[in-house]
Structure formats: structure tokens, C-alpha cells
Design a protein around this motif. Structure first.
Motif, PDB file in Angstrom:
ATOM      1  N   LYS A  30     -98.916  19.788  88.962  1.00 25.50           N
ATOM      2  CA  LYS A  30     -98.181  19.383  87.541  1.00 25.50           C
ATOM      3  C   LYS A  30     -97.801  20.574  86.753  1.00 25.50           C
ATOM      4  O   LYS A  30     -97.974  20.433  85.634  1.00 25.50           O
ATOM      5  CB  LYS A  30     -98.743  18.140  87.168  1.00 25.50           C
ATOM      6  N   MET A  31     -97.776  21.755  87.263  1.00 24.12           N
ATOM      7  CA  MET A  31     -97.607  22.872  86.606  1.00 24.12           C
ATOM      8  C   MET A  31     -96.091  23.357  86.835  1.00 24.12           C
ATOM      9  O   MET A  31     -96.118  24.893  86.688  1.00 24.12           O
ATOM     10  CB  MET A  31     -98.621  23.901  86.941  1.00 24.12           C
ATOM     11  N   MET A  33     -93.408  23.779  85.357  1.00 26.27           N
ATOM     12  CA  MET A  33     -92.774  24.439  84.450  1.00 26.27           C
ATOM     13  C   MET A  33     -93.379  25.752  83.974  1.00 26.27           C
ATOM     14  O   MET A  33     -92.817  26.675  83.113  1.00 26.27           O
ATOM     15  CB  MET A  33     -92.861  23.278  83.119  1.00 26.27           C
ATOM     16  N   ILE A  79    -103.148  28.043  73.389  1.00 27.81           N
ATOM     17  CA  ILE A  79    -102.516  27.454  72.193  1.00 27.81           C
ATOM     18  C   ILE A  79    -102.857  25.975  72.455  1.00 27.81           C
ATOM     19  O   ILE A  79    -103.176  24.954  71.672  1.00 27.81           O
ATOM     20  CB  ILE A  79    -101.258  27.515  72.335  1.00 27.81           C
ATOM     21  N   THR A  82    -106.544  24.836  71.423  1.00 26.28           N
ATOM     22  CA  THR A  82    -106.415  24.691  69.878  1.00 26.28           C
ATOM     23  C   THR A  82    -106.316  23.290  69.811  1.00 26.28           C
ATOM     24  O   THR A  82    -106.654  22.625  68.562  1.00 26.28           O
ATOM     25  CB  THR A  82    -105.721  25.490  69.062  1.00 26.28           C
ATOM     26  N   GLY A  83    -105.545  22.450  70.335  1.00 21.09           N
ATOM     27  CA  GLY A  83    -105.331  21.079  69.998  1.00 21.09           C
ATOM     28  C   GLY A  83    -104.098  20.804  69.182  1.00 21.09           C
ATOM     29  O   GLY A  83    -103.707  19.760  68.482  1.00 21.09           O
ATOM     30  N   LEU A  84    -103.568  22.013  68.514  1.00 16.83           N
ATOM     31  CA  LEU A  84    -102.463  21.784  67.563  1.00 16.83           C
ATOM     32  C   LEU A  84    -101.303  21.222  68.017  1.00 16.83           C
ATOM     33  O   LEU A  84    -100.493  20.524  67.187  1.00 16.83           O
ATOM     34  CB  LEU A  84    -102.225  23.101  66.881  1.00 16.83           C
ATOM     35  N   VAL A  85    -100.793  21.589  69.374  1.00 20.18           N
ATOM     36  CA  VAL A  85     -99.699  21.044  69.871  1.00 20.18           C
ATOM     37  C   VAL A  85     -99.994  20.710  71.276  1.00 20.18           C
ATOM     38  O   VAL A  85    -101.016  21.196  71.904  1.00 20.18           O
ATOM     39  CB  VAL A  85     -98.642  21.918  69.948  1.00 20.18           C
ATOM     40  N   LYS A  86     -99.256  19.767  72.134  1.00 20.53           N
ATOM     41  CA  LYS A  86     -99.224  19.534  73.485  1.00 20.53           C
ATOM     42  C   LYS A  86     -98.964  20.658  74.434  1.00 20.53           C
ATOM     43  O   LYS A  86     -98.254  21.629  73.913  1.00 20.53           O
ATOM     44  CB  LYS A  86     -98.278  18.366  73.613  1.00 20.53           C
ATOM     45  N   ASP A  88     -96.917  20.931  76.771  1.00 21.35           N
ATOM     46  CA  ASP A  88     -95.544  21.254  77.113  1.00 21.35           C
ATOM     47  C   ASP A  88     -94.815  22.248  75.777  1.00 21.35           C
ATOM     48  O   ASP A  88     -94.110  22.793  75.898  1.00 21.35           O
ATOM     49  CB  ASP A  88     -94.628  20.105  77.202  1.00 21.35           C
ATOM     50  N   THR A  89     -95.267  21.747  74.466  1.00 21.10           N
ATOM     51  CA  THR A  89     -94.683  22.420  73.611  1.00 21.10           C
ATOM     52  C   THR A  89     -95.265  23.743  73.463  1.00 21.10           C
ATOM     53  O   THR A  89     -94.539  24.819  73.065  1.00 21.10           O
ATOM     54  CB  THR A  89     -95.269  21.661  72.262  1.00 21.10           C
ATOM     55  N   ILE A  91     -95.935  25.798  76.060  1.00 23.06           N
ATOM     56  CA  ILE A  91     -95.094  26.430  77.131  1.00 23.06           C
ATOM     57  C   ILE A  91     -93.810  26.687  76.308  1.00 23.06           C
ATOM     58  O   ILE A  91     -93.256  27.863  76.351  1.00 23.06           O
ATOM     59  CB  ILE A  91     -94.896  25.513  78.114  1.00 23.06           C
ATOM     60  N   GLY A  92     -93.164  25.623  75.838  1.00 20.59           N
ATOM     61  CA  GLY A  92     -91.883  25.970  75.280  1.00 20.59           C
ATOM     62  C   GLY A  92     -91.783  26.724  73.787  1.00 20.59           C
ATOM     63  O   GLY A  92     -90.705  27.505  73.599  1.00 20.59           O
ATOM     64  N   LEU A  93     -93.195  27.036  73.360  1.00 22.70           N
ATOM     65  CA  LEU A  93     -92.925  28.284  72.473  1.00 22.70           C
ATOM     66  C   LEU A  93     -93.415  29.621  72.908  1.00 22.70           C
ATOM     67  O   LEU A  93     -92.665  30.432  72.248  1.00 22.70           O
ATOM     68  CB  LEU A  93     -94.186  27.860  71.304  1.00 22.70           C
ATOM     69  N   PHE A  95     -92.873  31.167  75.909  1.00 25.11           N
ATOM     70  CA  PHE A  95     -91.755  31.996  76.666  1.00 25.11           C
ATOM     71  C   PHE A  95     -90.635  32.362  75.881  1.00 25.11           C
ATOM     72  O   PHE A  95     -90.410  33.426  76.172  1.00 25.11           O
ATOM     73  CB  PHE A  95     -91.706  31.356  78.054  1.00 25.11           C
TER      74      PHE A  95
ATOM     75  N   SER B  43     -91.050  18.124  74.794  1.00 28.33           N
ATOM     76  CA  SER B  43     -90.532  19.422  74.078  1.00 28.33           C
ATOM     77  C   SER B  43     -89.710  20.273  75.300  1.00 28.33           C
ATOM     78  O   SER B  43     -88.878  20.915  75.097  1.00 28.33           O
ATOM     79  CB  SER B  43     -91.777  20.154  74.113  1.00 28.33           C
ATOM     80  N   LEU B  44     -90.008  20.236  76.524  1.00 28.52           N
ATOM     81  CA  LEU B  44     -89.367  20.967  77.398  1.00 28.52           C
ATOM     82  C   LEU B  44     -88.171  20.343  77.934  1.00 28.52           C
ATOM     83  O   LEU B  44     -87.312  21.054  78.591  1.00 28.52           O
ATOM     84  CB  LEU B  44     -90.258  21.307  78.798  1.00 28.52           C
ATOM     85  N   ASP B  99     -92.608  17.205  85.055  1.00 28.97           N
ATOM     86  CA  ASP B  99     -92.558  18.644  85.162  1.00 28.97           C
ATOM     87  C   ASP B  99     -91.796  19.204  85.874  1.00 28.97           C
ATOM     88  O   ASP B  99     -90.705  20.097  85.962  1.00 28.97           O
ATOM     89  CB  ASP B  99     -93.875  19.298  84.809  1.00 28.97           C
ATOM     90  N   LEU B 217     -88.080  23.328  69.145  1.00 27.38           N
ATOM     91  CA  LEU B 217     -89.499  23.156  69.223  1.00 27.38           C
ATOM     92  C   LEU B 217     -89.951  23.974  68.179  1.00 27.38           C
ATOM     93  O   LEU B 217     -90.787  23.362  67.288  1.00 27.38           O
ATOM     94  CB  LEU B 217     -89.945  23.914  70.538  1.00 27.38           C
ATOM     95  N   ARG B 282    -105.188  21.398  59.549  1.00 33.21           N
ATOM     96  CA  ARG B 282    -105.134  21.788  60.933  1.00 33.21           C
ATOM     97  C   ARG B 282    -105.384  23.139  61.244  1.00 33.21           C
ATOM     98  O   ARG B 282    -105.733  23.482  62.618  1.00 33.21           O
ATOM     99  CB  ARG B 282    -104.125  21.164  61.685  1.00 33.21           C
ATOM    100  N   ARG B 287    -110.263  25.706  59.852  1.00 37.93           N
ATOM    101  CA  ARG B 287    -111.096  24.965  60.878  1.00 37.93           C
ATOM    102  C   ARG B 287    -112.276  25.831  61.310  1.00 37.93           C
ATOM    103  O   ARG B 287    -113.390  25.408  61.145  1.00 37.93           O
ATOM    104  CB  ARG B 287    -110.314  24.706  62.238  1.00 37.93           C
TER     105      ARG B 287
END
Lengths: 386, 374
Positions: A30-31, A33, A79, A82-86, A88-89, A91-93, A95, B43-44, B99, B217, B282, B287
């Protein structure tokens, strides 16, 4: 066929093989992307490498760009942790940012660098045979052929050596960890191979097609088999055949080779998506329809068993009471008749012995909710499926 | 051109005004709708849609022969929607994971688009030049009419968001509950997806196929760090997006050879980075500070507990003890003892310490979870 044509097809096929192998594991893990992310973010690595070596096929450049690919994976994972975003987000940030840096680097040094963003993204296979390896004045073949040949060889050797470890860690991470295979090493090993393949393949086929060649053959194979070895073989076959097919389409249309390879791959996927046995769209829809008819049949039989009075068993009552349309009631009635579960006399429906047996079994199944597979029961009673 | 010249030009030059306004509106639009994409874990999807739009642009050109951006965008919209719904079909009907479906549609559609583009380029007498601006985007080619299109779409999506705000919010956080209340989830889903696709498609001309997903995003991911409220997040994301648009245009206009798309994306990435590190609730920095404080508190409490066990064996609480006897317990320093004294848990007298009444109470109830942490 000229020797250049043969060489192009050979390169395309080798690229397909080199991509299909890591691609299969990426899809299973499941990788998928991640390969898209790697293929874009190697750009800054390529540009910096090109500043240093001035040779697109230099091993140092390939190494540097591949390291950028692995760094991308590490950044995404950081990233994500850190648990700040999921994920997929993340990845999208990562690249697009790296890709932007690459584009800007190229634009800022446009005068010194013979590197075109279009070329990186799309590749140009048609030019690949012009860049030769010369040793002592002897022509040893196209450079890309050597590069991709070495990558394929290494990938296959790694695959054969670590097949067992890869297989277990793909399907059962915990088991792999208990058995002492470090999932981390395997993970980053796979990421490194994917990065190196991407870099090695990009100047032949471009960054986006690398993604297509990694994911599409694996997806095609996934729809056709449940066996890892078979899946690898099918993925390789799908990749190679669409590479060669794509080359001839491009030849005929006088268009981009990379684009037509992807298009052929896309058509192949469409075919498999629609018609794959068991997992294809047609098979799935057929199965759903059958299931629906059989559930309706069951409801109908239960209804018959619950009502002994004739008015409830009249053939026209079916439509009013269970609220079925004309066609639907007819399908259910036909199915029941074909399976000898009911008899109709004077428009009154009665259960046969077999029908009663089936209904009782079904009630047992529903009330106890036991694990006895209802499929088995259907096999016992049905002459014709819905 | 340096920065001050740019500011001067901004008030006089019509083209620059158009471009700046365009990127600002685009940034705001993408930030707004991107919030929904991020929160719905799609997101993707933006990345896939933007790539999937390419064959639509090429086909629209092949069929109509016109290079009018609205015509091309309709083509892009159609193929973007086809791509989106095919992705859903794949995920719904086969065993392939989302994915894989995204990667498949992204690369296959893009490859087909490239085939068409190269095919168009080889066509005789075609005024095909300029189609490849959709690959990387050229903000400089924005016309007033394009900016109008963007404004109309931004206004429309704002209207839709306002009208369906309650429903969309509910769907984001509890889809099953929304369904049970009788809202038409399928309609809401298609509605929001449609507007996300539209916003991607209008952005293609400015930032291009490859970088469009980041526009969607990055502002949303940055805004998410500052708030837990959806309305604030959408608003913040719109502001971040618009700011990155304006700043990106400014920087790329004041330097040579800088294409606008990548600069905008990098500015947005800087916003994300700052938000990740410095957001008060956050953010990574605060933190870490919180962890550090907690660790120190824990250390103090451990010292206090150790003292409590010594003191417990004595008749009176404030019986003084030598600091030396704490040596078998490693986790104290002069400073930490001083801190305990500041909190009036102990009194220090040269090399002796004694527990106060308050300190004894505190230590006795240390494991009592109901006690408020100070």
C-alpha cells in the motif's frame, strides 16, 4: 527493424522489468504513491548531480538522485510520525516542494545546464541509442542499456536472495519481526531499489512513466492472481508487452514513446479491470446480482413457509406484499421453479419437500448465525444459480 | 526588477495586477476547498485529478481546435471527473487499494495526455504552441477573463460551502450519523468532490499539472495546525493560500528566470514548515517544551516522593534531614531542591532539609489522580 529500434525496445523492456519488481511490492504494501513522490523529488538530486558530473548517465549522479529519493521517504515518514498530518498529506507536501526546488534550480542555471524539465518528466526514449558506451574505440552499446541492464541484474539478484524475507514482511510484518528480519532494513532496502530504478529509468522514459510502469503492471497482476510469484511474473509480462506494443504505437502515430507505452498499459489495465475472472468489474457485478437474486429467493421461501393461507400464496400477491417489481418477481419465481423448490397450481404457490428442507436449513442458519457457510448450503440445494 | 520596483509596478501595471489578483484568488479558492480534501483524507486525490486533467485539455484542443482557456478547462474538467470516478470505481469494485488506484489513474491518464500532446505537436498547421504551459503553469499567461472565471468559481464555491456548511461539516466528522439524520451523503460527496475538481482545473494554467496538488494541500495542512475549528481552518487556509499566491507572484516577478508555480508552492511549503514548528498547540517546538517541562515536574515529584518515604518513619514531619542522605537517590540537584523550596514543599537550612506540612500533603497524595496537577 533497425538496430536502433531493437535497442529502444530492449531498453523499454528492461525498464519495464526493473520497475515491475519493486512496483509489485509497493502495491502490496500500500505504498504505491511513494513511487510517485520519489519520481518527482529526485529532480533536485539530479540537478545537483548534473552540476557536479555533467553527465546524465554517470553513476554518481544516479546515486545522488537515488539518495534524494530515499531522503524523500524519510521526510515523509518523519512528518507522518509527528502526527500533525496524515501520511497521504505528508507525501503530498514533500514531493511538490522538492520538485519546485529542482525546477527553480534548473531555471536559475538554464544557461549552464543542458537539462530540461520536460525531458526529466517525460524522457525521450528515441534518443537513448545515440548515447554510446565507447571503450578503446569499440562500441559497446547504448549507455542507458548498460545502466538499466545493471539495475535489472541487481534487482533480480536481490529479489531472489531476499524473496522469502520480502514475502513475509509484506504480508505479515509482525511475523517477520519475530522471525528476526528487520522490517526497517527491508523497507529501506525496497525504497532504495525503487529510488535507483526510478533514477535509472527516468531519462529513458521520464518520471511519470516510471510511476505507470511500477504501479500498472502490478495492479494488473493483482487482479489476476493471489500468488506472489505468479503476480511478479504477470507484472513483468504485462510491463514488457506494453513496452513493446507502446513502441510500435508511437512509431505508427509519430508520438512520444513514453506516452504511448503508458497508453497501452492503460488499455491493458482497462481490459483486466473489466474482464478479470473473479476480481474484474463484470465478474464482481455478476456476483452481486446473483447474490441479490438468491437473497430474494430466500426471503420469498421464508414468506411462503410462514403463510399457509392461500391468499398469501397467490402468485399476484407476491408483488403487493413483498413490494417487488414485475420482472423481479418473475426472476425469483423462475429461479425457485428451476430449482424444484416450489410448485404452482392455479396460481397458488406451494413449497415442495426440497423447498421446505432448504427453508428450514436457512432458518437454522439465520437464527443460530453459525459459521456454516451459506455458500455450501446453496451448493447443496441449487441446480441453477441466480 | 527589485522588490520596490515591483511594488511601484503593482499599482501601475495592469498585467501584474491581473496576475497578482489571479494567484491570490486561486490560492484562496484552493485553500478553502483543500481543507475539505485534507480532512476527508483525500490529500492525494488532487494530485491524481490534476494529472488526469491533461488528456482532457489535449482532447478539447483536438476536437475544437481552439486554444481558448475556457474550452480547454471544460475538457480538463471532464477528464478530471472521469478520473475521479474511475478511482472510486476501482476502490469500490476491486481489491486494489486507494493508493494504487490513485497512482494508476494519475500515471495512465498523464501518459495518455502526453501521447496526445506529442501527437498534436507533430500535426501540420496546428497552432498548438502553448498547450504545454499546462504542464508547469505560466501565471504570466493569465488574462482578465481567466481571473474572472476564477472569481466566479471562487464565489460559487463559497456560496455552496455556506449553503451546505452544516451538512458538509457533519459529513466530514461523522458520515454515518449524517446518513442516519437523512441527509443525502452521496449528493454532498459528489458536490464537494466536484468543486475540488473544478478548483484544481482552474489552477492548472497558473501552477501546472505537477504542482497543483500542493496548492490544494499546503495551505490546508498549515491552517490545520492552528485551530480545531472547521470554519477557522477554512478561513485560515484561504488566507494562507492567497498570501502564498501574492508573495509567490511578487518574488517571481522581481527575480529573473523564476517561474511562478514553483515559487508559490515553496512559499506555501514555508507556511507549512512554520506552522508545524511554531503552532502553539500542536507545533513541534511547543510540544518539545511541554515534554521537557513534564519531565522536570516528574523529576521533582520523584524527589518529593523519596523524601516523603524518609519522613514517614519520623514522628514529626519537619524533622530536619541531611541532604547527603538523598545521595542514594540520583535525581536531585541544588536547583531542583531550590525549586521545591520555592513551592514551599520543603525548607532548606544549609545542608539540612525538612518537609513542610504542604509538601507532606502533596507527597502523600502524589498518586491520587484526582488531584489537580500544578
Amino acid at each position: 527493424m533497425s538496430s536502433a529500434q531493437i535497442e529502444i525496445q530492449l531498453i523499454a523492456s528492461l525498464v519495464a522489468i526493473a520497475c515491475a519488481i519493486p512496483g509489485t511490492f509497493l502495491v502490496l504494501r500500500k505504498m504505491a504513491m511513494i513511487s510517485d513522490a520519489i519520481s518527482h523529488s529526485i529532480l533536485p538530486g539530479l540537478v545537483v548531480g548534473f552540476f557536479l558530473t555533467e553527465d546524465l548517465n554517470s553513476p554518481w549522479l544516479i546515486l545522488l538522485a537515488a539518495i534524494t529519493g530515499v531522503i524523500t521517504v524519510i521526510m515523509v515518514e518523519f512528518i507522518q510520525k509527528t502526527g500533525l498530518v496524515k501520511k497521504d498529506t505528508a507525501i503530498g507536501l514533500v514531493f511538490p516542494a522538492l520538485f519546485s526546488i529542482g525546477v527553480i534550480l534548473i531555471a536559475k542555471n538554464a544557461n549552464d545546464v543542458h537539462l530540461d524539465v520536460d525531458a526529466v518528466l517525460l524522457g525521450e526514449l528515441a534518443f537513448a541509442p545515440f548515447d554510446r558506451v565507447l571503450m578503446n574505440g569499440m562500441d559497446l552499446g547504448a549507455k542507458s542499456l548498460w545502466v538499466i541492464g545493471i539495475i535489472v541484474t541487481v534487482t533480480v539478484i536481490l529479489l531472489v536472495t531476499f524473496f522469502k524475507e520480502l514475502k513475509i514482511s509484506t504480508f505479515d510484518k509482525q511475523l517477520a519481526a519475530t522471525l528476526g528480519f528487520s522490517p526497517l532494513v527491508l523497507h529501506y532496502g525496497l525504497m532504495s531499489v525503487a529510488s535507483i530504478t526510478t533514477v535509472g529509468a527516468f531519462d529513458a522514459v521520464g518520471a511519470i512513466l516510471v510511476v505507470a510502469l511500477m504501479i500498472a503492471p502490478a495492479a494488473i497482476a493483482y487482479l489476476l492472481t493471489n500468488n506472489l510469484k505468479k503476480m511478479l511474473v504477470i507484472a513483468v509480462i504485462a510491463g514488457v508487452s506494453s513496452s513493446i506494443g507502446g513502441y510500435w504505437v508511437a512509431h505508427y502515430l509519430d508520438a512520444s514513446i513514453a506516452g504511448s507505452m503508458t497508453t497501452v498499459l492503460g488499455l491493458l489495465f482497462l481490459l483486466v479491470y473489466l474482464f478479470a475472472p473473479n476480481k474484474g468489474l463484470v465478474a464482481v457485478l455478476f456476483r452481486q446480482k446473483r447474490q441479490q437474486a438468491e437473497v430474494h429467493l430466500l426471503t420469498f421461501m421464508l414468506h411462503l413457509q410462514n403463510h399457509s393461507e392461500e391468499s398469501e400464496r397467490h402468485i399476484n400477491h407476491l408483488r403487493e406484499h413483498i413490494n417487488w417489481g414485475k420482472i423481479q418477481s418473475k426472476t425469483v419465481l423462475d429461479l425457485a421453479l428451476k430449482n424444484n423448490m416450489i410448485v404452482i397450481s392455479d396460481d397458488i404457490i406451494s413449497l415442495t419437500e426440497k423447498g421446505k428442507g432448504f427453508t428450514e436449513k436457512a432458518i437454522d442458519y439465520i437464527t443460530t448465525n453459525s459459521t456454516v457457510a451459506i455458500e455450501k448450503m446453496k451448493e447443496d440445494f441449487f441446480l441453477f444459480r441466480g | 526588477m527589485n522588490f520596490t520596483e515591483y511594488i511601484d509596478l503593482l499599482f501601475t501595471d495592469y498585467t501584474l495586477q491581473t496576475i497578482t489578483l489571479g494567484t491570490a484568488v486561486l490560492g484562496a479558492l484552493c485553500g478553502m476547498l483543500g481543507s475539505f480534501a485534507v480532512l476527508r483524507k483525500q490529500s492525494l486525490l488532487g494530485d491524481a485529478i490534476s494529472h488526469a486533467a491533461l488528456p482532457g485539455i489535449a482532447l478539447a484542443f483536438l476536437i475544437t481546435g481552439s486554444k481558448d482557456s475556457n474550452t480547454l478547462l471544460i475538457g480538463a474538467l471532464i477528464s478530471g471527473l472521469v478520473g475521479t470516478f474511475w478511482i472510486r470505481g476501482i476502490v469500490k469494485n476491486t481489491h486494489l487499494k486507494s493508493d494504487t488506484a490513485l497512482g494508476l489513474i494519475l500515471s495512465l491518464f498523464f501518459g495518455f495526455g502526453m501521447l496526445l500532446l506529442t501527437f498534436i505537436q507533430k500535426m501540420p498547421n496546428a497552432n498548438q504552441a502553448g498547450l504545454d504551459k499546462y504542464l508547469f503553469g505560466q501565471a504570466a499567461t493569465l488574462l482578465t477573463s481567466d481571473v474572472w472565471t476564477m472569481c466566479v468559481i471562487a464565489g460559487l464555491s463559497l456560496l455552496v460551502l455556506l449553503v451546505f456548511w452544516k451538512e458538509l461539516k457533519l459529513m466530514l466528522f461523522d458520515a454515518d450519523y449524517t446518513k442516519s439524520l437523512g441527509f443525502n451523503i452521496k449528493f454532498l460527496d459528489v458536490l464537494i468532490t466536484f468543486f475540488i475538481v473544478v478548483s484544481i482545473v482552474v489552477g492548472l494554467q497558473t501552477v501546472g499539472v505537477v504542482l497543483m496538488s500542493a496548492m490544494l494541500l499546503a495551505p490546508a495542512a498549515a491552517a490545520r495546525q492552528w485551530t480545531n475549528s472547521l470554519s477557522v481552518m477554512v478561513g485560515l487556509a484561504a488566507i494562507f493560500g492567497a498570501t502564498s499566491g501574492v508573495l509567490g507572484t511578487a518574488i517571481s516577478a522581481s527575480a529573473n528566470n523564476l517561474s511562478t508555480g514553483p515559487v508559490i508552492v515553496l512559499i506555501a511549503a514555508v507556511f507549512v514548515l512554520i506552522s508545524f514548528v511554531f503552532s502553539p498547540k500542536r507545533g513541534l517546538l511547543f510540544r518539545e517544551i511541554r515534554y521537557w517541562n513534564n519531565r522536570k515536574d516528574l523529576q521533582l515529584n520523584k524527589t518529593l516522593a523519596f523524601m516523603y518515604h524518609i519522613v514517614k518513619t519520623h514522628e514529626n514531619i519537619d524533622h530536619p534531614h541531611a541532604i547527603k542522605i538523598l545521595n542514594s537517590f540520583q535525581g536531585f540537584t541544588r536547583k531542583s531542591l531550590q525549586k521545591l523550596e520555592d513551592r514551599e514543599y520543603i525548607t532548606l537550612n544549609k545542608s539540612m532539609w525538612s518537609l513542610t506540612e504542604k509538601g507532606f500533603e502533596k507527597a502523600a497524595n502524589l498518586y491520587n489522580q484526582s488531584e489537580e496537577n500544578e
